[in-house]
Design a protein around this motif. Structure first.
Motif, short mmCIF file in Angstrom:
data_model
loop_
_atom_site.label_atom_id
_atom_site.label_comp_id
_atom_site.label_asym_id
_atom_site.label_seq_id
_atom_site.Cartn_x
_atom_site.Cartn_y
_atom_site.Cartn_z
N UNK A 38 0.85 -1.18 0.00
CA UNK A 38 0.00 0.00 0.00
C UNK A 38 0.89 1.23 0.00
N UNK A 39 0.78 2.04 -1.04
CA UNK A 39 1.61 3.22 -1.21
C UNK A 39 0.76 4.47 -1.09
N UNK A 40 1.39 5.57 -0.71
CA UNK A 40 0.72 6.88 -0.71
C UNK A 40 1.62 7.85 -1.44
N UNK A 41 1.08 8.52 -2.45
CA UNK A 41 1.86 9.46 -3.23
C UNK A 41 1.92 10.81 -2.49
N UNK A 42 3.12 11.20 -2.08
CA UNK A 42 3.31 12.42 -1.32
C UNK A 42 4.73 12.92 -1.49
N UNK A 43 4.94 14.24 -1.56
CA UNK A 43 6.31 14.77 -1.67
C UNK A 43 7.18 14.41 -0.47
N UNK A 44 6.57 13.97 0.62
CA UNK A 44 7.31 13.61 1.82
C UNK A 44 7.77 12.15 1.80
N UNK A 51 5.00 5.85 2.07
CA UNK A 51 4.92 7.12 1.33
C UNK A 51 5.94 7.12 0.20
N UNK A 52 5.52 7.57 -0.98
CA UNK A 52 6.39 7.56 -2.15
C UNK A 52 6.31 8.92 -2.86
N UNK A 53 7.45 9.43 -3.28
CA UNK A 53 7.52 10.69 -4.03
C UNK A 53 8.13 10.46 -5.40
N UNK A 54 7.58 11.11 -6.43
CA UNK A 54 8.16 10.99 -7.76
C UNK A 54 9.13 12.12 -8.07
N UNK A 55 9.32 13.05 -7.14
CA UNK A 55 10.27 14.13 -7.39
C UNK A 55 10.14 15.26 -6.40
N UNK A 56 11.10 16.13 -6.42
CA UNK A 56 11.13 17.25 -5.47
C UNK A 56 10.34 18.44 -5.99
N UNK A 57 9.05 18.24 -6.11
CA UNK A 57 8.13 19.29 -6.53
C UNK A 57 6.75 18.93 -6.02
#
Length: 243
Positions: free
Chosen positions: A85-91, A131-137
């Protein structure tokens, strides 16, 4: 076994979106992978179907409520207990090719798409969420990030790409950016394909590609060099076309 994706979102109409076209879309229609969306608002309990509230301690915007999201998350966990279970977040942790390969090799994923200012932190403490981020934005929500993650995974599933080696021999797989590519015409606007690529000498071609991969990585992504060292083996392109 079908690789399954479940997306928890306030905007299910955004899916499959671009994943319904090209290779991912064909694979979806062929049953190589499946996609289900879950409307988070369906798990709200008040008459307004509220999913957010004002931030504790004050501040701008709204925060997604832990109680509503937990009900949606529990539904997803019950439907696909083996899927991470993933959550898309910049953090979150950075989405890397290594992580993508791990996800693509599993049974599938469940993805929670955040909105507003973010998600009540207690949800991450109470449920097994990565928590998973695809980039620093910062994006307007996690849906576009979820589409990116899914595309990266789906293209690696067996039977999705035409050349079996295409998914293995690309940027980041060896800690380097991929070497540059060329195709016909040989000359275009006064620029020609490098002579070595037209030589037919596979050893020289491999050496040229290796050096270009290292040089481009040093100039464009020095952070990769610092992280992996100056790798000696490039990720050659495995995609070939019969004339």
């Amino acid at each position: 076994m079908t690789w399954s994706a479940t997306v928890l979102t306030l905007y299910p109409e955004m899916f499959p979106g671009p994943l319904g076209a090209s290779l991912a879309g064909r694979a979806l229609r062929e049953g190589i992978w499946s996609l289900e969306t879950v409307q988070i608002r369906d798990f709200a309990t008040d008459k307004h179907r509220s999913v957010d509230d004002t931030p504790a301690g004050g501040g701008a915007g709204m925060v997604m409520r832990a109680d509503v999201l937990a009900a949606a998350v529990d539904h997803a966990l019950a439907q696909a207990p083996a899927a991470p279970l993933l959550a898309m977040t910049p953090r979150g942790r950075p989405l890397t090719q290594d992580f993508v390969r791990t996800l693509a090799a599993g049974p599938g994923v469940s993805i929670l798409c955040g909105r507003f200012e973010g998600i009540d932190e207690r949800l991450f403490e109470a449920r097994p969420i990565v928590p998973v981020s695809i980039g620093d934005y910062v994006l307007s929500g996690g849906e576009m990030a979820a589409l990116t993650l899914l595309d990266a995974c789906v293209r690696l599933l067996p039977g999705v790409m035409g050349a079996a080696s295409s998914g293995e021999e690309e940027s980041f797989n060896e800690g380097l950016l991929e070497y540059p590519h060329y195709t016909r015409p040989v000359e275009w606007e006064g620029r020609t394909i490098p002579e070595v690529l037209r030589s037919g000498d596979h050893a020289k071609i491999a050496a040229w590609r290796a050096e270009r991969a290292r040089a481009d990585t040093r100039s464009r992504r020095p952070d990769l060099i610092a992280r992996h060292g100056d790798a000696r083996r490039p990720p050659p392109s495995g995609a070939r076309h019969d004339d």
